[in-house]
Each structure stands twice: as structure tokens, then as C-alpha cells.
Scaffold this active site. Structure first.
Site, PDB file in Angstrom:
ATOM      1  N   HIS A 175       0.833  -1.195   0.000  1.00  0.00           N
ATOM      2  CA  HIS A 175       0.000   0.000   0.000  1.00  0.00           C
ATOM      3  C   HIS A 175       0.869   1.247   0.000  1.00  0.00           C
ATOM      4  O   HIS A 175       1.871   1.323   0.708  1.00  0.00           O
ATOM      5  CB  HIS A 175      -0.916   0.028   1.224  1.00  0.00           C
TER       6      HIS A 175
ATOM      7  N   ARG B 298     -13.987  11.578   3.385  1.00  0.00           N
ATOM      8  CA  ARG B 298     -12.770  12.290   3.769  1.00  0.00           C
ATOM      9  C   ARG B 298     -12.194  13.073   2.607  1.00  0.00           C
ATOM     10  O   ARG B 298     -11.640  14.167   2.789  1.00  0.00           O
ATOM     11  CB  ARG B 298     -11.720  11.303   4.285  1.00  0.00           C
TER      12      ARG B 298
ATOM     13  N   ASP C 281     -15.022   1.621   5.641  1.00  0.00           N
ATOM     14  CA  ASP C 281     -13.962   2.426   5.048  1.00  0.00           C
ATOM     15  C   ASP C 281     -14.361   2.956   3.677  1.00  0.00           C
ATOM     16  O   ASP C 281     -13.991   4.071   3.312  1.00  0.00           O
ATOM     17  CB  ASP C 281     -12.667   1.622   4.928  1.00  0.00           C
TER      18      ASP C 281
ATOM     19  N   SER D 193      -7.818   3.535   8.083  1.00  0.00           N
ATOM     20  CA  SER D 193      -8.308   3.264   6.728  1.00  0.00           C
ATOM     21  C   SER D 193      -7.422   2.246   6.028  1.00  0.00           C
ATOM     22  O   SER D 193      -7.894   1.237   5.493  1.00  0.00           O
ATOM     23  CB  SER D 193      -8.359   4.564   5.923  1.00  0.00           C
TER      24      SER D 193
ATOM     25  N   LYS E  94      -8.282  -2.124   5.550  1.00  0.00           N
ATOM     26  CA  LYS E  94      -8.314  -2.759   4.224  1.00  0.00           C
ATOM     27  C   LYS E  94      -7.262  -3.851   4.109  1.00  0.00           C
ATOM     28  O   LYS E  94      -7.522  -4.926   3.573  1.00  0.00           O
ATOM     29  CB  LYS E  94      -8.100  -1.712   3.129  1.00  0.00           C
TER      30      LYS E  94
END
Length: 432
Positions: free
Chosen positions: A82, A168, A161, A183, A187
Site C-alpha cells: 500500500h 474524507r 472504510d 483506513s 483494508k
């Protein structure tokens, strides 16, 4: 329990309880709390912060708002990667296929663009026919068969999320460390991979502006993952200028393909080689970082990484012909140069402003309902440290409508050109 009481408690800096956090997430996912109230709480959290315990409770509440995937039936080491977001960040499109070509199982859940930064799903969906939403069985089979699947959040995976992520984006609450950490990790944990690597960006074009702030966020996410039994590592990387040369969805897909073919920009290539080497070491598939870099380089040189990317595109119903022939992608109506008005060295490229400018011409979303124009964006001709003559092209703007008054002037102002050359930037600050 009244939601306004929770808002007021956090407004004054109070610490939310497990019951309050769980009730908030459950009720919001069920549609019983309106966006405007949740927006108020998100702003209060952004301003007042959350304790480590609150962040852990929020992460777990979001994680268990939907299904948690079990990847244990997949043979081999499953990994997820990520990035916290950045301008021109198409790393996943390159790194994922490279890892799959090395024998790692890449089970990746990605998101859409936030603010001036692009999202992996938006980039992939610019490939004609590409399907980002796979049912669980198909997702699992694809990871087993070809070693990689990159998907979006379905209604069953972390629905909390999915709703908060979009909200957001348009309420100025993206930069909160607890909200980013919960967040990302909800995930990542829901996706079920054994190994998670985080690319935490810092600088002008990132949500974290300094390496120190990025390290705080990385440490928080590592702790959240380790508490759930996952092996988590992080890289702190520079985002003071865009990554690579391309900003915009189709333009970034093209650059990712060129990188997989061994013709990518130096900074993007360096990032995927280092990130991939770190993952291979953590997966016990490389002796050390040098061995990992060698293996990652080999799958580019022999073409197997590019073949993995094509296999993923085909499996997810994308048009492989576009990947094999980049000229088949649609192009913007206009391509306009931005030229230097003086001779000197490029001392800075303001990544955030370049990302905003790309968003304004259609490459990103100012509002969560906005449609993206995949073919528009910016392709840089010069990077920090380069010498330019007056009249040289600094960048090419791909756009479908005439540029608004002052847009090109703002674009030029994003480049800082001086007489003296600056030292080269440090791309990777730290590996944690």
C-alpha cells in the site's frame, strides 16, 4: 446514544470508548447517521487526534464491518502493498506484476484517488473493460492461477472504510494520522495477506509533509498490523516532486508499462526495485536486499513481469491489445507545451500544485461524485536538477477543454528555476 454527543466529546478532545466507536461505525454503515454528522466527527478527529487505543478500536470496528478474507488456501506467501498516496504514484501497477513474476502471491485491495493524488483503481479502469470488482471466489482463483489480483473494495469488504474514504476526500480530513492508519490497515487486514508493505510518502505532494511525520504514521500502521499477527514493513519515500514523469490515469498506465519493459524513469524504477527487494527478504525469498534487487531486475529484463501484468489485465477482462500497443489508448483533444521563461536549473517541482492542476483539468476528483477523464493529465519533460534553456519544454499538458485563464501561469510557477543546481533528492529516507 446520540451521535451529536460523540461529536461534542471529540470536539473537546475526549477519548472515545469502544462502545462509542463501534456504535458509530455500525450505525453509519447501516445508513442511520447522515454524512454531514460524520463529516463533523471526522473534522474533530483531524483537529483533536486519537489515542493509539482509539485508533486500534476504530481499525478493528472498520475491519469487522464486513467480511474478512481468509487466504490460507492459497499456496505460497501472500503479500499486499500500500502507498499512502502521491502525485504520479503508479507503483502498484509495476511492483505487483514484478513480485508475482518472482513467485510471490499478490492479493491487493486498492482505492480511488484522494484529492490531488491518483488512485490505483482509477488508473486500472482506464484500460478498456478492466473489472476492479471481483467476487471472492474469482479473486482467490486468480491469485492462485496467475499470482496477482488487484481489486477494489466490494460491499462485503470493509464497507465502513468505503463510505468514510469517499467522505474524507471532500471534507478536508484526509491528512489525519489516525484516519489514514485505520483506513489503510482495515483494508490490508481484511484482504488477508500474510505480509504487508507500506510505502509512506512524505513531502510537498504527500499527506505527510516531513520524514518525521511519515515515520509516525508508519510506526502506527506497523503496530496495528503486528497486533493482528501480520508481518508489516514500511518505506519512507520522497514525494516533493511527482513520481516518474506522468500524472493522469492513462498517461500513468503507459508509464507503468514502459517501466515493466525496462524503459521507465529512474525514480520509479528505483522505488519498485527497492520495495520489491524488501518484500522478498521479508518473505524469505531473497538472502538480502542485493539478492532481492537482482531477482526483481531479472523479471523485468526477461519480460516475465510484463507478461504477468498482461495476464492480470486479461483475467480481469481488460483489453490486452491496449497494453501491447499503447497507441490504442485514447488521447486528449489537445496537447499543450509549458515552456521555460528563463535559463537555469530546475530546483523544485511542487508536486501538490501539479497534482491539483491535473485534477482541475479532469485527471482527478474535486468532489466524490466527479467523473474522471482518463486521457488527460501532465507529462513532465524535466525533473529536479535538470538544466533548461529559455524556451525549453518543461511539461506537456493533455487536456480536452481550453485551459482556464491563469492555469498555465500557475503551472509554470510550480517549477522553481534558479541559476545554481541543487543536490539530487533522496528518494528513500528509511526502511522500517
Amino acid at each position: 446514544m446520540r451521535f451529536v454527543d460523540i461529536i461534542e466529546k471529540k470536539r473537546w478532545g475526549g477519548e472515545l470508548t469502544q462502545e462509542e466507536i463501534q456504535w458509530w461505525i455500525t450505525q453509519y454503515v447501516s445508513g442511520n447517521i447522515p454524512d454531514y454528522q460524520v463529516s463533523a466527527l471526522l473534522m474533530a478527529i483531524t483537529l483533536k487526534g486519537m489515542s493509539v487505543r482509539e485508533t486500534q478500536l476504530l481499525t478493528m470496528a472498520m475491519l469487522h464491518s464486513g467480511e474478512v478474507m481468509d487466504l490460507s488456501e492459497i499456496d505460497g506467501i501472500t503479500v499486499d502493498k500500500h502507498s499512502t498516496g502521491g502525485v504520479g504514484d503508479k507503483t502498484t501497477l509495476v511492483l505487483g506484476p514484478m513480485l508475482a513474476a518472482c513467485g510471490v502471491k499478490v492479493a491487493k485491495m486498492s482505492g480511488r484517488g484522494l484529492g490531488a493524488t491518483g488512485g490505483t483503481l482509477d488508473k486500472l479502469e482506464s484500460i478498456r473493460g478492466f473489472d476492479c470488482y471481483l467476487e471472492k471466489d474469482k479473486f482467490m482463483k486468480q491469485v492462485k492461477d496467475i499470482g496477482i489480483a488487484i481489486v477494489g473494495q466490494t460491499k462485503d469488504l470493509v464497507p465502513a472504510d468505503k463510505k468514510l474514504y469517499a467522505l474524507r476526500d471532500v471534507t478536508g480530513t484526509v491528512i489525519s494520522v489516525p484516519l489514514i492508519a485505520s483506513s489503510v490497515m482495515s483494508k490490508k487486514l481484511a484482504a488477508g495477506a500474510q505480509i504487508i508493505e507500506l510505502d509512506v510518502k512524505c513531502g510537498d505532494g504527500a499527506f505527510m509533509k516531513t520524514p518525521e511525520d511519515a515515520e509516525i504514521l508508519a510506526d502506527m500502521m506497523i503496530r496495528l498490523g503486528n497486533a493482528c499477527g501480520k508481518k508489516v514493513s514500511a518505506m519512507i519515500t520522497d514525494m516533493n516532486e511527482p513520481l516518474g514523469m506522468a500524472i493522469g490515469n492513462i498517461l500513468e498506465v503507459k508509464e507503468a508499462v514502459e517501466t515493466l519493459r525496462g524503459r521507465g524513469p529512474k525514480d520509479l524504477t528505483e522505488l519498485v526495485l527497492t520495495g520489491g527487494a524488501s518484500i522478498l527478504v521479508n518473505a524469505d525469498m531473497a538472502l538480502d536486499m542485493d539478492d532481492g534487487r537482482r531477482k526483481m531486475s531479472e523479471v523485468i529484463a526477461d519480460g516475465t513481469a510484463f507478461e504477468k501484468f498482461k495476464a492480470m489485465v486479461k483475467a480481469q477482462n481488460g483489453d490486452v491489445a491496449q497494453i501491447e500497443n499503447l497507441d490504442m489508448f485514447p488521447e486528449a483533444s489537445f496537447i499543450t507545451p509549458v515552456k521555460s521563461e528563463k535559463t537555469g536549473f530546475v530546483c523544485a517541482e511542487r508536486a501538490w500544485e501539479l497534482g491539483r492542476l491535473a485534477m482541475e483539468i479532469g485527471a482527478g476528483r474535486a468532489d466524490k461524485e466527479d467523473a474522471i477523464e482518463p486521457e488527460v493529465g501532465i507529462v513532465l519533460e524535466k525533473k529536479t536538477g535538470d538544466f533548461v534553456e529559455k524556451g525549453d519544454v518543461l511539461a506537456w499538458v493533455h487536456h480536452n477543454r481550453p485551459l482556464e485563464n491563469g492555469w498555465k501561469e500557475r503551472m509554470y510557477a510550480a517549477f522553481d528555476i534558479k541559476d545554481e543546481q541543487v543536490p539530487g533528492k533522496q528518494l528513500i529516507y528509511k526502511i522500517m
